[in-house]
Design a protein around this motif. Structure first.
Motif, mmCIF file in Angstrom:
data_model
loop_
_atom_site.group_PDB
_atom_site.id
_atom_site.type_symbol
_atom_site.label_atom_id
_atom_site.label_comp_id
_atom_site.label_asym_id
_atom_site.label_seq_id
_atom_site.Cartn_x
_atom_site.Cartn_y
_atom_site.Cartn_z
ATOM 1 N N THR A 9 0.808 -1.226 0.000
ATOM 2 C CA THR A 9 0.000 0.000 0.000
ATOM 3 C C THR A 9 0.840 1.275 0.000
ATOM 4 O O THR A 9 0.291 2.371 -0.063
ATOM 5 C CB THR A 9 -0.942 0.021 1.215
ATOM 6 O OG1 THR A 9 -0.157 -0.049 2.407
ATOM 7 C CG2 THR A 9 -1.921 -1.149 1.172
ATOM 8 N N CYS A 10 2.143 1.145 0.047
ATOM 9 C CA CYS A 10 3.041 2.298 0.145
ATOM 10 C C CYS A 10 3.364 2.855 -1.250
ATOM 11 O O CYS A 10 3.938 2.153 -2.078
ATOM 12 C CB CYS A 10 4.323 1.862 0.853
ATOM 13 S SG CYS A 10 5.677 3.038 0.727
ATOM 14 N N PRO A 11 3.017 4.126 -1.517
ATOM 15 C CA PRO A 11 3.292 4.690 -2.845
ATOM 16 C C PRO A 11 4.789 4.803 -3.144
ATOM 17 O O PRO A 11 5.208 4.668 -4.289
ATOM 18 C CB PRO A 11 2.630 6.067 -2.808
ATOM 19 C CG PRO A 11 2.467 6.387 -1.360
ATOM 20 C CD PRO A 11 2.337 5.081 -0.636
ATOM 21 N N TYR A 12 5.596 5.026 -2.125
ATOM 22 C CA TYR A 12 7.049 5.108 -2.335
ATOM 23 C C TYR A 12 7.629 3.743 -2.689
ATOM 24 O O TYR A 12 8.548 3.631 -3.503
ATOM 25 C CB TYR A 12 7.739 5.693 -1.096
ATOM 26 C CG TYR A 12 7.227 7.063 -0.760
ATOM 27 C CD1 TYR A 12 7.590 8.164 -1.534
ATOM 28 C CD2 TYR A 12 6.366 7.264 0.302
ATOM 29 C CE1 TYR A 12 7.106 9.429 -1.249
ATOM 30 C CE2 TYR A 12 5.876 8.523 0.604
ATOM 31 C CZ TYR A 12 6.249 9.601 -0.183
ATOM 32 O OH TYR A 12 5.764 10.856 0.104
ATOM 33 N N ARG A 14 5.880 1.390 -4.247
ATOM 34 C CA ARG A 14 5.436 1.121 -5.623
ATOM 35 C C ARG A 14 6.328 1.838 -6.621
ATOM 36 O O ARG A 14 6.620 1.322 -7.701
ATOM 37 C CB ARG A 14 3.970 1.508 -5.790
ATOM 38 C CG ARG A 14 3.033 0.553 -5.067
ATOM 39 C CD ARG A 14 1.584 0.696 -5.510
ATOM 40 N NE ARG A 14 1.058 2.039 -5.316
ATOM 41 C CZ ARG A 14 0.378 2.443 -4.251
ATOM 42 N NH1 ARG A 14 0.157 1.607 -3.266
ATOM 43 N NH2 ARG A 14 -0.074 3.666 -4.174
ATOM 44 N N LYS A 15 6.793 3.030 -6.273
ATOM 45 C CA LYS A 15 7.706 3.780 -7.137
ATOM 46 C C LYS A 15 8.996 2.987 -7.366
ATOM 47 O O LYS A 15 9.470 2.863 -8.506
ATOM 48 C CB LYS A 15 8.018 5.130 -6.481
ATOM 49 C CG LYS A 15 9.003 5.995 -7.213
ATOM 50 C CD LYS A 15 9.218 7.300 -6.434
ATOM 51 C CE LYS A 15 10.272 8.172 -7.051
ATOM 52 N NZ LYS A 15 10.462 9.418 -6.306
ATOM 53 N N SER A 18 8.292 -0.284 -9.359
ATOM 54 C CA SER A 18 8.082 0.042 -10.768
ATOM 55 C C SER A 18 9.417 0.308 -11.468
ATOM 56 O O SER A 18 9.650 -0.181 -12.584
ATOM 57 C CB SER A 18 7.160 1.251 -10.890
ATOM 58 O OG SER A 18 7.027 1.628 -12.230
ATOM 59 N N SER A 65 12.978 6.146 -1.127
ATOM 60 C CA SER A 65 12.792 5.680 -2.499
ATOM 61 C C SER A 65 13.768 6.313 -3.486
ATOM 62 O O SER A 65 14.357 5.608 -4.319
ATOM 63 C CB SER A 65 11.351 5.907 -2.965
ATOM 64 O OG SER A 65 11.005 7.277 -2.883
#
Length: 76
Positions: A9-12, A14-15, A18, A65
């Motif tokens: 759930t962590c956007p950092y 996922r960055k 990716s 990140s």
């Protein structure tokens, strides 16, 4: 070997995930929602913060990140 401790759930996180996937960077994902991975994160880093990268070949540990991505760029 790169090990990336992350939370889905962590956007950092996922960055970083990716970036690794789009640049074909080999790594072992460690989802910290799994208790054993969380325990390993706390033992290695001491903080419940993700993303956290461990480079076992170079004995490097790092959070943040952008720092992780910059580090990975220099591995190529």
């Amino acid at each position: 070997m790169l090990e990336l401790f992350y939370s889905p759930t962590c956007p950092y996180c996922r960055k970083v995930l990716s970036f690794f996937e789009s640049n074909n960077i080999e790594f072992t994902p460690k989802d910290v929602t799994d208790a054993s991975n969380y325990d390993a994160l706390m033992k290695l880093g001491g903080m419940a913060q993700v993303p956290f990268l461990v480079d076992t070949d170079r004995n490097m540990h790092m959070y943040e990140s952008d720092v992780i991505i910059d580090y990975a760029k220099n591995l190529k």
